[in-house]
Write an enzyme that holds these catalytic residues in place. Structure first.
Site, mmCIF file in Angstrom:
data_model
loop_
_atom_site.group_PDB
_atom_site.id
_atom_site.type_symbol
_atom_site.label_atom_id
_atom_site.label_comp_id
_atom_site.label_asym_id
_atom_site.label_seq_id
_atom_site.Cartn_x
_atom_site.Cartn_y
_atom_site.Cartn_z
ATOM 1 N N THR A 1 12.958 -10.313 17.021
ATOM 2 C CA THR A 1 13.362 -11.540 16.315
ATOM 3 C C THR A 1 14.562 -12.177 17.014
ATOM 4 O O THR A 1 15.208 -13.050 16.439
ATOM 5 C CB THR A 1 13.743 -11.242 14.845
ATOM 6 O OG1 THR A 1 14.740 -10.225 14.841
ATOM 7 C CG2 THR A 1 12.551 -10.828 14.008
ATOM 8 N N SER A 2 14.862 -11.723 18.249
ATOM 9 C CA SER A 2 16.096 -12.218 18.898
ATOM 10 C C SER A 2 15.826 -13.370 19.855
ATOM 11 O O SER A 2 16.046 -14.524 19.504
ATOM 12 C CB SER A 2 16.822 -11.082 19.599
ATOM 13 O OG SER A 2 17.621 -10.411 18.658
ATOM 14 N N ARG A 3 15.364 -13.084 21.038
ATOM 15 C CA ARG A 3 15.023 -14.127 21.992
ATOM 16 C C ARG A 3 13.837 -13.638 22.817
ATOM 17 O O ARG A 3 13.793 -12.460 23.212
ATOM 18 C CB ARG A 3 16.197 -14.452 22.933
ATOM 19 C CG ARG A 3 17.312 -15.288 22.301
ATOM 20 C CD ARG A 3 16.864 -16.710 21.946
ATOM 21 N NE ARG A 3 17.908 -17.488 21.299
ATOM 22 C CZ ARG A 3 18.075 -17.617 19.988
ATOM 23 N NH1 ARG A 3 17.254 -17.025 19.147
ATOM 24 N NH2 ARG A 3 19.053 -18.362 19.500
ATOM 25 N N ASP B 1 8.818 -12.910 16.727
ATOM 26 C CA ASP B 1 9.258 -14.177 16.123
ATOM 27 C C ASP B 1 9.741 -15.138 17.208
ATOM 28 O O ASP B 1 10.046 -16.289 16.934
ATOM 29 C CB ASP B 1 10.381 -13.913 15.110
ATOM 30 C CG ASP B 1 10.746 -15.174 14.330
ATOM 31 O OD1 ASP B 1 9.815 -15.864 13.874
ATOM 32 O OD2 ASP B 1 11.947 -15.483 14.203
ATOM 33 N N GLU C 1 8.591 -20.105 24.508
ATOM 34 C CA GLU C 1 8.285 -20.689 23.196
ATOM 35 C C GLU C 1 8.605 -22.175 23.106
ATOM 36 O O GLU C 1 8.026 -22.888 22.285
ATOM 37 C CB GLU C 1 9.053 -19.949 22.097
ATOM 38 C CG GLU C 1 10.565 -20.171 22.130
ATOM 39 C CD GLU C 1 11.277 -19.492 20.971
ATOM 40 O OE1 GLU C 1 10.997 -18.318 20.707
ATOM 41 O OE2 GLU C 1 12.123 -20.154 20.326
ATOM 42 N N HIS D 1 9.446 -18.539 15.479
ATOM 43 C CA HIS D 1 10.913 -18.578 15.383
ATOM 44 C C HIS D 1 11.331 -18.957 13.969
ATOM 45 O O HIS D 1 12.075 -19.912 13.748
ATOM 46 C CB HIS D 1 11.506 -19.545 16.415
ATOM 47 C CG HIS D 1 12.893 -19.159 16.832
ATOM 48 N ND1 HIS D 1 13.305 -19.132 18.128
ATOM 49 C CD2 HIS D 1 13.975 -18.781 16.114
ATOM 50 C CE1 HIS D 1 14.571 -18.755 18.199
ATOM 51 N NE2 HIS D 1 15.007 -18.532 16.975
ATOM 52 N N GLN D 2 10.842 -18.169 13.044
ATOM 53 C CA GLN D 2 10.932 -18.481 11.621
ATOM 54 C C GLN D 2 12.001 -17.630 10.929
ATOM 55 O O GLN D 2 12.301 -17.837 9.759
ATOM 56 C CB GLN D 2 9.539 -18.188 11.031
ATOM 57 C CG GLN D 2 9.259 -18.626 9.646
ATOM 58 C CD GLN D 2 7.902 -18.086 9.193
ATOM 59 O OE1 GLN D 2 6.988 -17.902 9.989
ATOM 60 N NE2 GLN D 2 7.762 -17.835 7.915
HETATM 61 P P1 NAI Z 1 25.872 -10.669 17.175
HETATM 62 O O1 NAI Z 1 26.631 -11.324 18.267
HETATM 63 O O2 NAI Z 1 26.539 -10.434 15.865
HETATM 64 O O3 NAI Z 1 25.323 -9.251 17.696
HETATM 65 C C1 NAI Z 1 24.747 -9.078 18.955
HETATM 66 C C2 NAI Z 1 24.994 -7.638 19.367
HETATM 67 O O4 NAI Z 1 24.316 -7.420 20.597
HETATM 68 C C3 NAI Z 1 26.485 -7.335 19.601
HETATM 69 O O5 NAI Z 1 26.847 -6.142 18.910
HETATM 70 C C4 NAI Z 1 26.575 -7.149 21.112
HETATM 71 O O6 NAI Z 1 27.560 -6.200 21.513
HETATM 72 C C5 NAI Z 1 25.175 -6.648 21.419
HETATM 73 N N1 NAI Z 1 24.834 -6.775 22.820
HETATM 74 C C6 NAI Z 1 25.226 -7.728 23.701
HETATM 75 N N2 NAI Z 1 24.752 -7.458 24.927
HETATM 76 C C7 NAI Z 1 24.046 -6.310 24.804
HETATM 77 C C8 NAI Z 1 23.331 -5.492 25.721
HETATM 78 N N3 NAI Z 1 23.270 -5.806 27.018
HETATM 79 N N4 NAI Z 1 22.739 -4.372 25.254
HETATM 80 C C9 NAI Z 1 22.823 -4.026 23.949
HETATM 81 N N5 NAI Z 1 23.501 -4.747 23.029
HETATM 82 C C10 NAI Z 1 24.105 -5.858 23.468
HETATM 83 O O7 NAI Z 1 24.539 -11.514 16.999
HETATM 84 P P2 NAI Z 1 23.600 -11.581 15.720
HETATM 85 O O8 NAI Z 1 24.070 -12.642 14.801
HETATM 86 O O9 NAI Z 1 23.370 -10.219 15.193
HETATM 87 O O10 NAI Z 1 22.256 -12.138 16.385
HETATM 88 C C11 NAI Z 1 21.520 -11.371 17.300
HETATM 89 C C12 NAI Z 1 20.505 -12.259 17.987
HETATM 90 O O11 NAI Z 1 19.549 -12.712 17.020
HETATM 91 C C13 NAI Z 1 21.102 -13.574 18.545
HETATM 92 O O12 NAI Z 1 21.593 -13.370 19.844
HETATM 93 C C14 NAI Z 1 19.936 -14.498 18.530
HETATM 94 O O13 NAI Z 1 19.325 -14.450 19.801
HETATM 95 C C15 NAI Z 1 18.985 -13.916 17.488
HETATM 96 N N6 NAI Z 1 18.768 -14.806 16.350
HETATM 97 C C16 NAI Z 1 17.470 -15.103 16.012
HETATM 98 C C17 NAI Z 1 17.191 -15.924 14.951
HETATM 99 C C18 NAI Z 1 15.781 -16.218 14.529
HETATM 100 O O14 NAI Z 1 15.545 -17.170 13.765
HETATM 101 N N7 NAI Z 1 14.795 -15.456 14.959
HETATM 102 C C19 NAI Z 1 18.276 -16.528 14.185
HETATM 103 C C20 NAI Z 1 19.600 -16.088 14.567
HETATM 104 C C21 NAI Z 1 19.822 -15.276 15.636
#
Ligand code: NAI
Length: 344
Positions: A228-230, A254, A259, A291-292
């Site tokens: 659900t990240s990227r 997601d 996309e 991307h929901q």
């Molecule tokens: P956050 O910044 O709170 O957490 C991201 C975590 O990933 C941090 O703990 C960081 O240290 C870790 N990280 C960074 N580089 C890394 C690596 N190389 N290996 C392992 N861990 C690593 O971000 P949050 O808010 O938890 O969001 C995470 C991801 O979710 C976002 O980057 C975004 O891509 C995605 N997202 C998706 C949405 C969707 O609708 N599907 C909506 C919002 C965010």
């Protein structure tokens, strides 16, 4: 009244922005995504609002700069689509770092439950008076090992939910949370031990294709992958071939590598040209959502509230809590280098 160009507008975006605006800004709602061809549509505006699949590259930034557009408010958390180096000292970039981590974590769990208990199949079957249970066997989540990559806001909530199911949670993060009680392991150990892997880290040069042919080989047979990240975190072709061989048992996506051309749009009358995506969605053990993850009422309200506050702070010269710049992103400094110079 300040004018703001609002790119990639969907009907659900307008609900909370209009409700919370209180005549502060005049929005120019554009259906176009932001890219070098559409950047000029913001001419005459004081700022712009963009989203995850807009392309904020050097050309866009220069067009904004030439047209005296000084601020871009991203109405999302991720910022992998922004060329920060080009934006430095030309365009202030703001974002919404947190709007509802629950929305995304809950969506990830929903994908896992759907795939495991075959709810997508059952829904279709019973609508067709097919009450057979053949082929619907799932497994108990209780006692299974789930590997979480990225233990930030969303990852931590996901972990709490997984613990509620009685799952054994292991995690990997570049910067482990101190005193969190999270059981951190190496990435290789996570790959080797997990029955399910869920991705919650951002897309960076380090995480691009973190799920690839080599890492998949290290995983258990039949592992479930939830993303659900990227999309760029997964090499889609490697995923496809591992699904075809049965190495990967199921995938909940997601997000998808390419996309931007497909997601958020109704393409039901078009023949999909992206064959990898078409092949992925044709698998019964693949669930693709568009991307929901963020799409809850609470999240949309928070996105609008924080984006408006970000713009208010910018235009009133206040410290910009949610500004990001390339120097800070690459290497968090002792002294902030923010474009606005308004460190908090
Ligand atoms: P956050 O910044 O709170 O957490 C991201 C975590 O990933 C941090 O703990 C960081 O240290 C870790 N990280 C960074 N580089 C890394 C690596 N190389 N290996 C392992 N861990 C690593 O971000 P949050 O808010 O938890 O969001 C995470 C991801 O979710 C976002 O980057 C975004 O891509 C995605 N997202 C998706 C949405 C969707 O609708 N599907 C909506 C919002 C965010």
């Amino acid at each position: 009244m300040k004018k703001i160009a609002f790119y990639d507008t969907k009907s659900y975006d307008k609900i909370w922005f209009n409700r919370l605006n209180n005549d502060r800004y005049k929005f120019r709602y554009l259906e176009n995504k932001l890219n070098e061809e559409t950047a000029i549509f913001a001419k005459g505006c004081d700022g712009a609002i963009a989203f995850v699949n807009d392309i904020i590259d050097k050309n866009v930034i220069n067009i904004f700069y030439e047209n005296n557009i000084k601020v871009l408010a991203m109405r999302c958390a991720g910022f992998n689509n922004v060329d920060f180096k080009a934006a430095y000292q030309k365009l202030t970039i703001l974002r919404v770092p947190c709007y509802s981590p629950y929305a995304v974590a809950e969506h990830a769990i929903g994908m896992l439950l759907t795939l495991n208990r075959k709810l997508h199949k059952a829904y279709n079957r019973t609508r067709d008076n097919n009450f057979s249970l053949n082929g619907l066997i799932g497994f108990d989540l209780y006692g299974k090992t789930i590997g979480v990559i990225g233990t930030g806001q969303i990852g931590q909530i996901f972990i709490e939910i997984a613990k509620g199911f009685g799952m054994n949670v292991i995690a990997y993060d570049l910067k482990p949370q101190k005193n969190s009680g999270i059981n951190y392991v190496s990435l290789d150990e996570l790959f080797a031990k997990s029955d399910i892997i869920s991705l919650h880290c951002p897309l960076t040069t380090k995480t691009k294709h973190i799920i690839n042919k080599n890492s998949i080989e290290k995983m258990k047979n039949g592992v479930y992958i939830i993303n659900t990240s990227r999309g760029g975190l997964i090499d889609s072709e490697a995923l496809l071939s591992a699904l075809q061989s049965g190495k990967i048992g199921a995938a909940g996506l997601d997000v998808y590598e390419e996309e931007s051309e497909w997601f958020f749009e109704d393409k039901s009358n078009e023949t999909t040209q992206n064959t990898v995506l078409s092949l992925l969605v044709s698998h019964p053990n693949v669930l693709v959502t568009s991307h929901q993850g963020f799409l809850t009422n609470e999240a949309l309200k928070n996105i609008a509230e924080i984006t408006l506050k970000n713009l208010d702070d910018f235009f009133s010269g206040k410290p910009l809590k949610n500004e990001i710049c390339y120097k800070c992103v690459a290497n968090p400094p002792k002294k902030c280098h923010k474009t606005s110079g308004r460190c908090f």
